[in-house]
Motif scaffolding. Structure first.
Motif, PDB file in Angstrom:
ATOM      1  N   LYS A  49       0.858  -1.188   0.000  1.00 52.74           N
ATOM      2  CA  LYS A  49       0.000   0.000   0.000  1.00 52.74           C
ATOM      3  C   LYS A  49       0.890   1.232   0.000  1.00 52.74           C
ATOM      4  O   LYS A  49       1.758   1.374   0.862  1.00 52.74           O
ATOM      5  N   THR A  54       0.842   5.529  -0.476  1.00 53.90           N
ATOM      6  CA  THR A  54       0.079   6.779  -0.553  1.00 53.90           C
ATOM      7  C   THR A  54       0.976   7.871  -1.124  1.00 53.90           C
ATOM      8  O   THR A  54       2.113   8.049  -0.672  1.00 53.90           O
ATOM      9  N   GLN A  66      -5.802   7.542 -14.547  1.00 52.99           N
ATOM     10  CA  GLN A  66      -6.953   6.644 -14.444  1.00 52.99           C
ATOM     11  C   GLN A  66      -7.533   6.274 -15.802  1.00 52.99           C
ATOM     12  O   GLN A  66      -8.407   5.422 -15.896  1.00 52.99           O
ATOM     13  N   PRO A 106      -9.293  12.141  -2.558  1.00 54.13           N
ATOM     14  CA  PRO A 106      -8.473  10.928  -2.643  1.00 54.13           C
ATOM     15  C   PRO A 106      -8.877  10.063  -3.834  1.00 54.13           C
ATOM     16  O   PRO A 106     -10.061   9.964  -4.171  1.00 54.13           O
ATOM     17  N   ASP A 128      -8.112   6.107  -5.457  1.00 55.02           N
ATOM     18  CA  ASP A 128      -7.512   4.788  -5.267  1.00 55.02           C
ATOM     19  C   ASP A 128      -7.378   4.084  -6.608  1.00 55.02           C
ATOM     20  O   ASP A 128      -8.298   4.101  -7.437  1.00 55.02           O
ATOM     21  N   LYS A 172      -4.950   0.674  -8.780  1.00 49.18           N
ATOM     22  CA  LYS A 172      -4.026  -0.456  -8.710  1.00 49.18           C
ATOM     23  C   LYS A 172      -2.947  -0.268  -9.761  1.00 49.18           C
ATOM     24  O   LYS A 172      -3.236  -0.025 -10.920  1.00 49.18           O
ATOM     25  N   ASP A 226      -1.108  -1.087  -4.272  1.00 47.35           N
ATOM     26  CA  ASP A 226      -2.414  -0.461  -4.071  1.00 47.35           C
ATOM     27  C   ASP A 226      -2.129   1.000  -3.741  1.00 47.35           C
ATOM     28  O   ASP A 226      -1.601   1.310  -2.664  1.00 47.35           O
ATOM     29  N   VAL A 227      -2.459   1.880  -4.657  1.00 49.19           N
ATOM     30  CA  VAL A 227      -2.047   3.275  -4.558  1.00 49.19           C
ATOM     31  C   VAL A 227      -3.221   4.172  -4.204  1.00 49.19           C
ATOM     32  O   VAL A 227      -4.311   4.056  -4.778  1.00 49.19           O
ATOM     33  N   THR A 228      -3.003   5.041  -3.246  1.00 47.83           N
ATOM     34  CA  THR A 228      -3.937   6.127  -2.952  1.00 47.83           C
ATOM     35  C   THR A 228      -3.233   7.433  -3.267  1.00 47.83           C
ATOM     36  O   THR A 228      -2.112   7.668  -2.808  1.00 47.83           O
TER      37      THR A 228
END
Length: 225
Positions: free
Chosen positions: A19, A21, A40, A55, A57, A59, A64-66
């Protein structure tokens, strides 16, 4: 091609998911939200300025990127620091075509890099709006932002990527930059993640202490009445 895809699958399948951020920062109108939409795969048309915090989110390979899309208006930048403790790295978007605001951009970037929760973490600099006439080239942006001096002062790894979030051929550069940032975070993930965990815990403790003190002040005011 099939063999390469199978090898990549086998190579990545044994890796634990991580994960991560990231904060995407920059002045207002630099193209931060458009950049996120580009990542995206969304249509970047009719983008409204971000007010506050948004925020996202997604993949990216094993990550797993925020992404914290933070508003860039001058009155909002003071709030950025409240999100820094959670960040493993930074994406900083520069409007390459706005030469008049380069000093403001430099000062803003320098302030971000000096923050104790950011210093030393990897930074992806996106030199956006390369499709605009008169946009500064990579070497000019390095000079305007005094990047060599900032690196010496803050000891961070960076990559500068000329791009345009609204042009399909230039969008690939953004994706390549994001991959570099994630790989760089990944190389020192355990150390960075421990730092994030510690900084986040300390910030929450400070915020809770502030809330308790504020509640006590309010209680005393009511009693005095």
């Amino acid at each position: 091609m099939l063999m390469e895809s199978c090898w990549n699958f086998l190579r990545n399948s044994g890796r634990p998911e991580r994960k991560v951020t990231l904060a995407i920062l920059g002045l207002d109108n630099a193209g931060k939200t458009t950049t996120v939409q580009s990542i995206q795969g969304e249509n970047p048309e009719d983008v409204c300025p971000t007010v506050g915090f948004s925020p996202v989110d997604l993949k990216q390979g094993q990550y797993d990127v925020t992404i914290f899309d933070l508003g860039g208006g001058e009155h909002i930048r003071g709030m950025w620091k409240h999100y820094f403790s959670e960040c493993h790295g930074v994406m900083f978007v520069v409007d390459s075509s706005d030469v008049q605001r380069m000093k403001e951009t430099k000062d803003t970037l320098a302030k971000v890099l000096r923050h104790p929760c950011i210093t030393g973490k990897p930074v992806l600099l996106l030199a956006n709006k390369q499709d605009k006439e008169g946009a500064l080239q990579e070497a000019d942006i390095v000079d305007h932002l005094t990047l060599k001096t900032l690196v010496k002062l803050n000891k961070f790894r960076y990559k500068i990527v000329p791009c345009s979030a609204v042009m399909p051929i230039r969008k690939k550069a953004i994706q390549g930059g994001l991959e570099w940032l994630l790989k760089t975070v990944g190389r020192g993930y355990n150390t960075i993640n421990e730092r994030v965990r510690k900084d986040t815990a300390e910030q929450r403790e400070q915020e809770e202490k502030y809330r308790r003190e504020r509640a006590e002040r309010v209680r005393k005011v009511r009693e005095d009445r």
